[in-house]
Design an enzyme around this catalytic site. Structure first.
Site, PDB file in Angstrom:
ATOM      1  N   ASP A  80       2.216   1.598  -3.909  1.00  0.00           N
ATOM      2  CA  ASP A  80       1.398   1.808  -5.112  1.00  0.00           C
ATOM      3  C   ASP A  80       1.283   3.279  -5.488  1.00  0.00           C
ATOM      4  O   ASP A  80       1.437   3.654  -6.661  1.00  0.00           O
ATOM      5  CB  ASP A  80       0.018   1.176  -4.942  1.00  0.00           C
ATOM      6  CG  ASP A  80      -0.722   1.684  -3.709  1.00  0.00           C
ATOM      7  OD1 ASP A  80      -0.187   2.576  -3.019  1.00  0.00           O
ATOM      8  OD2 ASP A  80      -1.825   1.194  -3.428  1.00  0.00           O
ATOM      9  N   ASP A 132      -7.359   3.008  -4.134  1.00  0.00           N
ATOM     10  CA  ASP A 132      -6.422   2.767  -3.038  1.00  0.00           C
ATOM     11  C   ASP A 132      -7.072   3.053  -1.692  1.00  0.00           C
ATOM     12  O   ASP A 132      -6.940   2.267  -0.745  1.00  0.00           O
ATOM     13  CB  ASP A 132      -5.189   3.634  -3.234  1.00  0.00           C
ATOM     14  CG  ASP A 132      -4.166   3.432  -2.128  1.00  0.00           C
ATOM     15  OD1 ASP A 132      -3.799   2.285  -1.864  1.00  0.00           O
ATOM     16  OD2 ASP A 132      -3.754   4.428  -1.513  1.00  0.00           O
ATOM     17  N   ASP A 149       0.822  -1.205   0.000  1.00  0.00           N
ATOM     18  CA  ASP A 149       0.000   0.000   0.000  1.00  0.00           C
ATOM     19  C   ASP A 149       0.861   1.262   0.000  1.00  0.00           C
ATOM     20  O   ASP A 149       0.483   2.286  -0.576  1.00  0.00           O
ATOM     21  CB  ASP A 149      -0.916  -0.003   1.224  1.00  0.00           C
ATOM     22  CG  ASP A 149      -1.754   1.250   1.307  1.00  0.00           C
ATOM     23  OD1 ASP A 149      -2.517   1.522   0.361  1.00  0.00           O
ATOM     24  OD2 ASP A 149      -1.643   1.984   2.311  1.00  0.00           O
ATOM     25  N   ASP A 194      -7.961   0.261   1.213  1.00  0.00           N
ATOM     26  CA  ASP A 194      -7.366   0.392   2.552  1.00  0.00           C
ATOM     27  C   ASP A 194      -8.407   0.157   3.636  1.00  0.00           C
ATOM     28  O   ASP A 194      -8.131  -0.484   4.658  1.00  0.00           O
ATOM     29  CB  ASP A 194      -6.751   1.786   2.727  1.00  0.00           C
ATOM     30  CG  ASP A 194      -5.444   1.935   1.984  1.00  0.00           C
ATOM     31  OD1 ASP A 194      -4.916   0.918   1.492  1.00  0.00           O
ATOM     32  OD2 ASP A 194      -4.945   3.078   1.883  1.00  0.00           O
TER      33      ASP A 194
END
Length: 415
Positions: A130, A148, A127, A152
């Site tokens: 990216d 994203d 994470d 999360d």
């Protein structure tokens, strides 16, 4: 060999196997990160700290400062460079992070804490990468940022839901749900603030900290269990419990802090004669003095005048209310408005406060495992900060608010 593989996949592990499933990845990770830290410190001594620009923009926290953040992004540079050269799209990394994170929740729900913890940490590292990959390639766009961010939330929720399922028959269910609530509110308040034009990024427990404390605590917890409670069929995994409780407390404190700062930034500015801390302190002192006067009068009426305790309580409560009102009017808020209107409003706030306190305590007593004394203090604190203090400041003793009669007189009359 095949039997060991089947046992590993099904979770039917011996104490030694439980230790090694947790320790083997830890040995490799520790060797890499501790060795990297030594080299990083030597480099810093000669060339200074290599500053990561994105880290400087995002800031640091009390739990993980700038030095550790710069070190982390320096030490994962080889992996980052490998992924960058591979040509994998940033969205693919986001999806892989999401899949690994959701898998971590499934693993811990089944009691595979080592597997779940390492999957969660791997998801956290991906994470981090990216967004950097997208910005380096100049491919960053709102769609990728939305993907994203949403993934999360799924990763955090999956991990905490898995822990909640595992601890569903124990008291640890409560901090698991608390951590789920706090972890959802921290990014939500930030997003809400950004939508309203206010940046709220403060707080000690942000996503990096949540991943670190939950992931490490969960991944290494089987070692402790296998050493001290090797025969336990449903081990508590105390290292994971400590991390979970810490995240639950700190994430909610972070969310409350952000929420308070957001409201403060958006609320109309008031001309305060003193700081907010001074107002809270004087208001609390007024309540303590009023309670002491109330109690002293009740004792005097019952012990010296043989009055019935019920009637003595009523008279003591009335005197305590007068004392509390007087101190707050004269010292805390320095109000000069009409006494009659203020007394009516004060009575409304006090009466509703009593109902809220009584109702809150009654609800908490439905759970006999919670001590009523703890429930009493918890309810008192919540009602005071959420109801009593704001209303006394903004409703009872707010001299700048025009009364309803004035507003009605100012209304234009229909033709």
């Amino acid at each position: 060999m095949l039997e060991n593989l089947v046992a590993w996949l099904t979770g039917n592990l011996s104490p030694s196997a439980r230790i090694w499933t947790a320790l083997a990845p830890a040995i490799l990770a520790c060797a890499y990160f501790l060795g990297g830290l030594l080299i990083f410190c030597i480099r810093c001594a000669f060339k200074g700290v290599p500053r990561d620009e994105e880290t400087l923009k995002r800031g640091s926290t009390v739990l993980v400062g700038f030095f550790l953040r710069h070190y982390f992004f320096w030490v994962i540079q080889p992996l980052w460079a490998l992924i960058l050269r591979s040509g994998l799209p940033a969205n693919a990394l986001s999806m892989l992070s999401g899949l690994l994170g959701i898998s971590s929740g499934v693993a811990v729900a089944a009691g595979r804490f080592a597997l779940g913890g390492w999957l969660f940490l791997a998801a956290g590292i991906l994470d981090v990468m990216d967004g950097r990959i997208a910005r380096t390639r100049k491919e960053a766009n709102p769609a990728g940022a939305a993907l994203d961010s949403v993934l999360d939330r799924y990763v955090d929720s999956a991990m905490l839901m898995g822990l909640a399922w595992y601890y569903r028959d124990t008291w640890v269910l409560l901090p698991a749900l608390g951590a789920l609530l706090g972890s959802s509110l921290v990014p939500y308040v930030r997003a809400k603030g950004e939508g309203l034009g206010v940046s709220v990024r403060d707080g000690a427990m942000q996503r990096l900290e949540r991943v670190l404390f939950l992931g490490v605590g969960t991944a290494l917890s089987p070692i402790l269990e296998a050493v001290f409670w090797p025969e336990e069929k449903h081990p508590m995994h105390w290292l994971a419990v400590v991390g979970l409780v810490f995240v639950a407390i700190m994430s909610n404190l972070t969310a409350i802090s952000r929420f308070r700062n957001l409201v403060k930034a958006l609320a109309p500015k008031r001309q305060e004669a003193r700081s907010e801390k001074a107002i809270v302190g004087l208001n609390a002192a007024a309540g303590a003095i009023a309670t002491a006067v109330d109690f002293a009068l009740v004792l005097a009426l019952v012990e010296w005048m043989n009055l019935l305790p019920a009637w003595a309580t009523v008279l003591g409560a009335l005197l305590g209310a007068v004392v509390n009102y007087s101190i707050n009017r004269v010292l805390t808020f320095r109000s000069t408005a009409a006494v009659g209107r203020q007394m009516v409003r004060y009575a409304v706030v006090s009466g509703t406060s009593a109902l809220l306190n009584a109702g809150g305590v009654a609800l908490l007593t439905l759970h006999p495992q919670l001590a009523y004394t703890l429930g009493w203090w918890l309810v008192r604190g919540v009602v005071y900060f959420a109801w009593n203090l704001p209303l006394q400041r903004d409703y009872v003793f707010n001299d700048t608010t025009p009364n309803n009669d004035t507003l009605l007189e100012q209304r234009p009359h229909a033709a």
